[in-house]
Design a protein around this motif. Structure first.
Motif, mmCIF file in Angstrom:
data_model
loop_
_atom_site.group_PDB
_atom_site.id
_atom_site.type_symbol
_atom_site.label_atom_id
_atom_site.label_comp_id
_atom_site.label_asym_id
_atom_site.label_seq_id
_atom_site.Cartn_x
_atom_site.Cartn_y
_atom_site.Cartn_z
ATOM 1 N N THR A 16 0.827 -1.203 0.000
ATOM 2 C CA THR A 16 0.000 0.000 0.000
ATOM 3 C C THR A 16 0.865 1.258 0.000
ATOM 4 O O THR A 16 0.572 2.221 -0.725
ATOM 5 C CB THR A 16 -0.962 -0.014 1.203
ATOM 6 O OG1 THR A 16 -1.783 -1.191 1.106
ATOM 7 C CG2 THR A 16 -1.845 1.224 1.231
ATOM 8 N N ALA A 17 1.918 1.262 0.801
ATOM 9 C CA ALA A 17 2.822 2.417 0.822
ATOM 10 C C ALA A 17 3.421 2.649 -0.567
ATOM 11 O O ALA A 17 3.456 3.791 -1.051
ATOM 12 C CB ALA A 17 3.926 2.203 1.854
ATOM 13 N N ARG A 18 3.844 1.589 -1.204
ATOM 14 C CA ARG A 18 4.406 1.717 -2.555
ATOM 15 C C ARG A 18 3.342 2.196 -3.541
ATOM 16 O O ARG A 18 3.609 3.068 -4.375
ATOM 17 C CB ARG A 18 4.998 0.390 -3.001
ATOM 18 C CG ARG A 18 6.283 0.036 -2.284
ATOM 19 C CD ARG A 18 6.883 -1.286 -2.786
ATOM 20 N NE ARG A 18 8.131 -1.559 -2.110
ATOM 21 C CZ ARG A 18 8.329 -2.568 -1.252
ATOM 22 N NH1 ARG A 18 7.339 -3.424 -0.990
ATOM 23 N NH2 ARG A 18 9.497 -2.735 -0.671
ATOM 24 N N ALA A 19 2.143 1.644 -3.456
ATOM 25 C CA ALA A 19 1.058 2.028 -4.372
ATOM 26 C C ALA A 19 0.683 3.497 -4.203
ATOM 27 O O ALA A 19 0.240 4.137 -5.157
ATOM 28 C CB ALA A 19 -0.163 1.143 -4.148
ATOM 29 N N ARG A 20 0.877 4.025 -3.009
ATOM 30 C CA ARG A 20 0.581 5.437 -2.745
ATOM 31 C C ARG A 20 1.761 6.342 -3.090
ATOM 32 O O ARG A 20 1.721 7.540 -2.823
ATOM 33 C CB ARG A 20 0.164 5.627 -1.288
ATOM 34 C CG ARG A 20 -1.226 5.062 -1.010
ATOM 35 C CD ARG A 20 -1.638 5.267 0.431
ATOM 36 N NE ARG A 20 -3.054 4.935 0.585
ATOM 37 C CZ ARG A 20 -3.884 5.640 1.327
ATOM 38 N NH1 ARG A 20 -3.482 6.704 1.982
ATOM 39 N NH2 ARG A 20 -5.156 5.282 1.421
ATOM 40 N N GLY A 21 2.819 5.772 -3.644
ATOM 41 C CA GLY A 21 3.954 6.565 -4.113
ATOM 42 C C GLY A 21 4.996 6.896 -3.066
ATOM 43 O O GLY A 21 5.870 7.735 -3.299
ATOM 44 N N ALA A 22 4.948 6.228 -1.924
ATOM 45 C CA ALA A 22 5.935 6.498 -0.872
ATOM 46 C C ALA A 22 7.294 5.920 -1.248
ATOM 47 O O ALA A 22 7.387 4.827 -1.805
ATOM 48 C CB ALA A 22 5.472 5.929 0.458
ATOM 49 N N ALA A 23 8.325 6.680 -0.923
ATOM 50 C CA ALA A 23 9.695 6.210 -1.114
ATOM 51 C C ALA A 23 10.267 5.669 0.190
ATOM 52 O O ALA A 23 11.307 5.017 0.194
ATOM 53 C CB ALA A 23 10.581 7.344 -1.622
ATOM 54 N N GLU A 24 9.602 5.976 1.293
ATOM 55 C CA GLU A 24 10.050 5.476 2.591
ATOM 56 C C GLU A 24 8.866 5.317 3.530
ATOM 57 O O GLU A 24 7.853 6.002 3.401
ATOM 58 C CB GLU A 24 11.123 6.382 3.199
ATOM 59 C CG GLU A 24 10.818 7.843 3.186
ATOM 60 C CD GLU A 24 12.048 8.702 3.496
ATOM 61 O OE1 GLU A 24 12.751 8.433 4.484
ATOM 62 O OE2 GLU A 24 12.299 9.644 2.743
ATOM 63 N N LEU A 25 9.036 4.375 4.447
ATOM 64 C CA LEU A 25 8.021 4.056 5.441
ATOM 65 C C LEU A 25 8.654 4.241 6.811
ATOM 66 O O LEU A 25 9.740 3.718 7.074
ATOM 67 C CB LEU A 25 7.554 2.609 5.244
ATOM 68 C CG LEU A 25 6.452 2.068 6.145
ATOM 69 C CD1 LEU A 25 5.171 2.897 6.028
ATOM 70 C CD2 LEU A 25 6.165 0.609 5.792
ATOM 71 N N TRP A 26 7.993 5.023 7.671
ATOM 72 C CA TRP A 26 8.498 5.323 9.013
ATOM 73 C C TRP A 26 7.582 4.712 10.068
ATOM 74 O O TRP A 26 6.380 4.561 9.851
ATOM 75 C CB TRP A 26 8.545 6.830 9.221
ATOM 76 C CG TRP A 26 9.652 7.507 8.491
ATOM 77 C CD1 TRP A 26 9.617 8.000 7.210
ATOM 78 C CD2 TRP A 26 10.966 7.767 8.973
ATOM 79 N NE1 TRP A 26 10.832 8.552 6.885
ATOM 80 C CE2 TRP A 26 11.683 8.426 7.954
ATOM 81 C CE3 TRP A 26 11.613 7.505 10.190
ATOM 82 C CZ2 TRP A 26 13.003 8.828 8.101
ATOM 83 C CZ3 TRP A 26 12.940 7.915 10.328
ATOM 84 C CH2 TRP A 26 13.617 8.562 9.291
ATOM 85 N N LEU A 27 8.163 4.420 11.226
ATOM 86 C CA LEU A 27 7.402 3.966 12.383
ATOM 87 C C LEU A 27 8.207 4.267 13.638
ATOM 88 O O LEU A 27 9.385 4.612 13.571
ATOM 89 C CB LEU A 27 7.079 2.479 12.287
ATOM 90 C CG LEU A 27 8.236 1.476 12.208
ATOM 91 C CD1 LEU A 27 8.781 1.103 13.595
ATOM 92 C CD2 LEU A 27 7.781 0.214 11.508
ATOM 93 N N SER A 28 7.543 4.141 14.763
ATOM 94 C CA SER A 28 8.257 4.180 16.038
ATOM 95 C C SER A 28 7.868 2.938 16.817
ATOM 96 O O SER A 28 6.745 2.431 16.694
ATOM 97 C CB SER A 28 7.949 5.459 16.827
ATOM 98 O OG SER A 28 6.674 5.409 17.416
ATOM 99 N N VAL A 29 8.808 2.448 17.619
ATOM 100 C CA VAL A 29 8.581 1.232 18.393
ATOM 101 C C VAL A 29 9.267 1.393 19.749
ATOM 102 O O VAL A 29 10.358 1.943 19.842
ATOM 103 C CB VAL A 29 9.079 -0.022 17.626
ATOM 104 C CG1 VAL A 29 10.562 0.019 17.361
ATOM 105 C CG2 VAL A 29 8.692 -1.308 18.339
ATOM 106 N N TYR A 30 8.580 0.932 20.788
ATOM 107 C CA TYR A 30 9.109 1.013 22.150
ATOM 108 C C TYR A 30 10.452 0.288 22.226
ATOM 109 O O TYR A 30 10.591 -0.841 21.738
ATOM 110 C CB TYR A 30 8.095 0.414 23.131
ATOM 111 C CG TYR A 30 8.534 0.431 24.563
ATOM 112 C CD1 TYR A 30 8.875 1.623 25.199
ATOM 113 C CD2 TYR A 30 8.611 -0.740 25.295
ATOM 114 C CE1 TYR A 30 9.282 1.637 26.522
ATOM 115 C CE2 TYR A 30 9.004 -0.737 26.624
ATOM 116 C CZ TYR A 30 9.342 0.451 27.225
ATOM 117 O OH TYR A 30 9.749 0.454 28.536
ATOM 118 N N ILE A 31 11.425 0.930 22.856
ATOM 119 C CA ILE A 31 12.798 0.410 22.879
ATOM 120 C C ILE A 31 12.878 -1.013 23.453
ATOM 121 O O ILE A 31 13.694 -1.810 23.002
ATOM 122 C CB ILE A 31 13.741 1.377 23.638
ATOM 123 C CG1 ILE A 31 15.191 0.976 23.393
ATOM 124 C CG2 ILE A 31 13.373 1.463 25.113
ATOM 125 C CD1 ILE A 31 16.196 2.026 23.791
#
Length: 167
Positions: free
Chosen positions: A114-129
């Motif tokens: 989905t990220a690629r289909a929406r034209g994103a070049a990068e995907l970000w997230l945050s995760v508890y250490i």
């Protein structure tokens, strides 16, 4: 397990799953008032609005007992400086019964496509250490640690890690 696009009719079930999963994993870290303050920021009406918005994308996964997990993509809200068009993996939550079933991989496959289909070049997230299981999961997909992030739960600041995947 069956996965499908979420609709506004799923808002109450997503809200319940979010609260259950977050509390099961993290509630022990917080004072009750901080957890209550955090949860107050999430409402069925809020979920309904996001589910109806073209800025967000949701996928749910179901089993014989009902909703077992969901994934939510949205505009980048983290304190990052994308190098190109970006999207954020806002949430990927599973009920305990779905862990180890392949549901997380199904939802992540959808998120990447989905990220690629929406034209994103990068995907970000945050995760508890200290959420080592989730961090290993994201690293297997090629996400790279991009530094610390203070994730607020009420007045409590958790140390999260920002992670980025070039698509």
């Amino acid at each position: 397990m069956n996965d499908r696009e979420a609709t506004p009719a799923d808002a109450a079930a997503i809200d319940a799953l979010f609260r259950e999963s977050f509390a099961a994993t993290f509630a022990h870290l917080y004072a009750p008032e901080d957890l209550a303050s955090f949860f107050a920021g999430f409402t069925v009406a809020g979920w309904t609005g996001e589910l109806a918005s073209p800025d967000f994308a949701f996928r749910v996964i179901e089993d014989g007992e009902g909703l077992a997990g969901y994934c939510k993509l949205g505009p980048t809200s983290l304190p990052v400086t994308p190098e190109g068009p970006a999207i954020e993996l806002r949430q990927l939550y599973l009920r305990d019964r779905a862990k180890g079933s392949g549901a997380a991989q199904t939802l992540m496959g959808w998120a990447l496509a989905t990220a690629r289909a929406r034209g994103a070049a990068e995907l970000w997230l945050s995760v508890y250490i200290d959420n080592h299981r989730a961090r290993r999961f994201y690293q297997r997909y090629g996400f790279e640690d991009r530094g610390p992030y203070a994730f607020m739960v009420g007045n409590h600041a958790d140390e999260d890690r920002l992670m980025r995947l070039a698509l």
